[in-house]
Design an enzyme around this catalytic site. Sequence first.
Site, PDB file in Angstrom:
ATOM      1  N   HIS A  68       0.822  -1.225   0.000  1.00  0.00           N
ATOM      2  CA  HIS A  68       0.000   0.000   0.000  1.00  0.00           C
ATOM      3  C   HIS A  68       0.855   1.274   0.000  1.00  0.00           C
ATOM      4  CE1 HIS A  68      -2.904   3.057   1.068  1.00  0.00           C
ATOM      5  NE2 HIS A  68      -2.387   3.195   2.276  1.00  0.00           N
ATOM      6  N   HIS A  83       3.817   6.732   5.549  1.00  0.00           N
ATOM      7  CA  HIS A  83       2.630   7.474   5.988  1.00  0.00           C
ATOM      8  C   HIS A  83       1.767   6.752   7.014  1.00  0.00           C
ATOM      9  CE1 HIS A  83       0.188   5.293   2.887  1.00  0.00           C
ATOM     10  NE2 HIS A  83      -0.797   5.545   3.727  1.00  0.00           N
ATOM     11  N   GLU A  97       0.852   5.779  12.766  1.00  0.00           N
ATOM     12  CA  GLU A  97      -0.498   5.369  13.137  1.00  0.00           C
ATOM     13  C   GLU A  97      -0.587   3.864  13.426  1.00  0.00           C
ATOM     14  OE1 GLU A  97      -2.918   7.170  13.888  1.00  0.00           O
ATOM     15  OE2 GLU A  97      -4.727   5.956  13.753  1.00  0.00           O
ATOM     16  N   ASP A  98       0.032   3.047  12.599  1.00  0.00           N
ATOM     17  CA  ASP A  98      -0.225   1.603  12.659  1.00  0.00           C
ATOM     18  C   ASP A  98       0.923   0.740  13.169  1.00  0.00           C
ATOM     19  OD1 ASP A  98      -2.734   2.055  11.643  1.00  0.00           O
ATOM     20  OD2 ASP A  98      -2.168   1.666   9.564  1.00  0.00           O
ATOM     21  N   ASP A 151      -3.146   8.487  -0.928  1.00  0.00           N
ATOM     22  CA  ASP A 151      -3.507   7.382  -0.028  1.00  0.00           C
ATOM     23  C   ASP A 151      -4.943   6.944  -0.324  1.00  0.00           C
ATOM     24  OD1 ASP A 151      -3.513   5.664   2.252  1.00  0.00           O
ATOM     25  OD2 ASP A 151      -4.368   7.287   3.480  1.00  0.00           O
ATOM     26  N   ASP A 190     -23.678  14.547 -25.944  1.00  0.00           N
ATOM     27  CA  ASP A 190     -22.246  14.875 -26.013  1.00  0.00           C
ATOM     28  C   ASP A 190     -21.415  14.021 -25.062  1.00  0.00           C
ATOM     29  OD1 ASP A 190     -23.632  16.210 -24.057  1.00  0.00           O
ATOM     30  OD2 ASP A 190     -22.366  17.984 -24.079  1.00  0.00           O
TER      31      ASP A 190
END
Length: 729
Positions: A52, A76, A80-81, A143, A263
């Site tokens: 990812h 990134h 957080e993880d 992301d 169109d």
Amino acid sequence: MENAAVCINVMMENIRKNSPSADMERIRKAVEYADAMHNGQLRKDGSPYITHPIHVAEIISEIGLDTDSIVAALLHDCIEDTASTFDDVAKLFSRPVAELVEGVTKLTRVNYTSQEEEQMENLRKMFMAMAKDIRVILIKIADRLHNMRTMDYQSEVKQKEKSLETMEIYAPLAHRLGMQKIKWELEDRSLMYLDPIGYKEITEYLQDRKQTHEQFMANIQSIIGQRLAEYGIQAQVYGRIKHIYSIYRKMYSQNKGLDEVYDLCAFRVIVDDIPNCYNVLGHIHDLFRLVPGRFKDYISTPKPNMYQSLHTTVIGNEGIPFEVQIRTQDMHNTAEYGIAAHWKYKEGISGNLGGEEKLEWIRRLLEGQEDADPEDYIHSLKVDMFDDEVFVFTPRGEVINLPNGSTPIDFAYAIHSEVGNHMISANVNNRIVPFDHVLQNGDIVEVTTSKSSKGPSRDWQKICKSNQAKNKIKQWFKREKREENVAQGKAAFEAELKRAGIAPASLTSDDVLPHILKKVSFGSLDDMYAAIGYGGLTTMKAVNRVRDELIRINKLQQAKEGEKAPAKLISQPKKAKNEKGIIVEGLDNCLIKFARCCTPVPGDPVVGFITRGYGVSVHRQDCANAIEANDPEKTDRWVNVSWAEDAGKESFTTSLEIVAQDRSNLILDVATAIATLKVKTTEISAKSIAGGGALIHLSIEVKNLEELRSVQNQLANIKGVSSVKRIRG
Ligand code: MN
């Protein structure tokens, strides 16, 4: 399922291609660190998690951002993880990279999902305000783009939720940043989950007619290409089918079936310079029939997001309308990549977006303001993009937009003035805070109210930042003051009413009150009291009007009922009683005071002035202060007064001024003269004046004007005295 090692190699290859100047060493180090940190974590499709961030980094390099941004894209999700911290990232990859990662992390933590349409603009602004650095937004958009590309593996609920958020937050942001390509992809992928049936209908329809469309486009392309070649204009001509969401939106906004949306195809002509854009436009209008009202010149007037192009819609020989966009390569790059194109293709914009001109450009772009207020413009140059605003959540997830530096007081008043007026405590992110606590972006704020709260304190006006809160607190105090005014006015009015011989209760009966209110022109007695308390109406005037009205009603009732039961609304007008020998026209028993400026005595022509709170002040008619009776502002406060017949039984204090040649014993002679007349002296003073003169000031008590005149005559006879005058005004 993707293989991590393969992914890494492909990424390194792509980055080398997209960003020739990128620092591959740092990027290699970042991907290895992220891989180690995410080790063991899997994506929903079973791929190693590192795939990812790798794809996000690829998107970032594709849109042309710098090495710091690519490194931050790789890291990134680390803070957080994983076990990684801000300090770890700062130490290993530099502080700017750590700040970018932290910025993305903050945005990740906020839940933007909301159903309220009117909240969206605030959510987008909050998003930008929290990001601080535009690269943080770009990484967050990349992301989201990769997450949308791999959304198939998520639950249906999650798909819908993320798609809605993408449609509401990320696609509009991509649009603001001028990133058309990414915007279209985000919209189409979101639509796929939000309305799978509508999405399928359009894709299948386009699939069925693919060959027809391709033939049509190839035909038009060659007509345009040949014509431009004939005239020696260097140009690239492309045909494309419009993106699905734009067709979808057209169907819904114009309530059309797919067959009625003609169109579907659009063409793009890219030329070397601006003059050729207009040349090409001329040829297009020559080749095809123009659809009136569809030509737009975004070259001379660029869109707020810097988009430039000529747009026109024409009809081909088959009778099918199509749009043609004409632009230079430069304009095309800006259209595709927006703000990022300036990293990719242009000189000058550095990673940290220094320079005020650029800041302004970006701010306008983000806010989508076509015509920024000039004052606002100058202000915004001095501060950061959204540094003058702060965005916080209510417990229900609504965004409240406040000036920077705002406190829970501002928040409470932004919710409702009653919430502010009754606030007793405040919570920020579930912790009790003092009222002067400064709110931060993304804070969840909750205030507790109580009916028994005493209301805002005057300090709050200093603590709060927003004008809204300041005004509401001011209003509250004014209203509270009104209550004081009402109480004061009521007391004064009722006292005056009693003096006039009217019982306050006689006003309030249902058949009287409406007439009274009409007569005084107030909606309620409280309104009248407030006006009296505030000084907008004199008690005297109010009482006079009330009395007049009562007399009128009384007469009316008497006429109606004959002599059977004379109504006793008001005591019968008695013979005017006097106070201190003065009769005030229309008023009984009012407080009387003799003006000190002119000290009237019985016999003097007099006039009365209604003072505020001290009854009637009686002046001589020739007093300088009584001349003011002509002042229209005050005319209604002057009343006719006269001396009662029995005035003169008491004594009245009055003042005289004697001018004399100064000599010894002058004062003694004056005092003796007065004593002989049996007049009481309350004050005597003398001073020398220029030219050997003396000025004597005398206060005496006399019964009337006659007595005063004889005193004056006696004094005038004293040796050396040149004048004996009364003082007035
Ligand atoms: Mn991510």
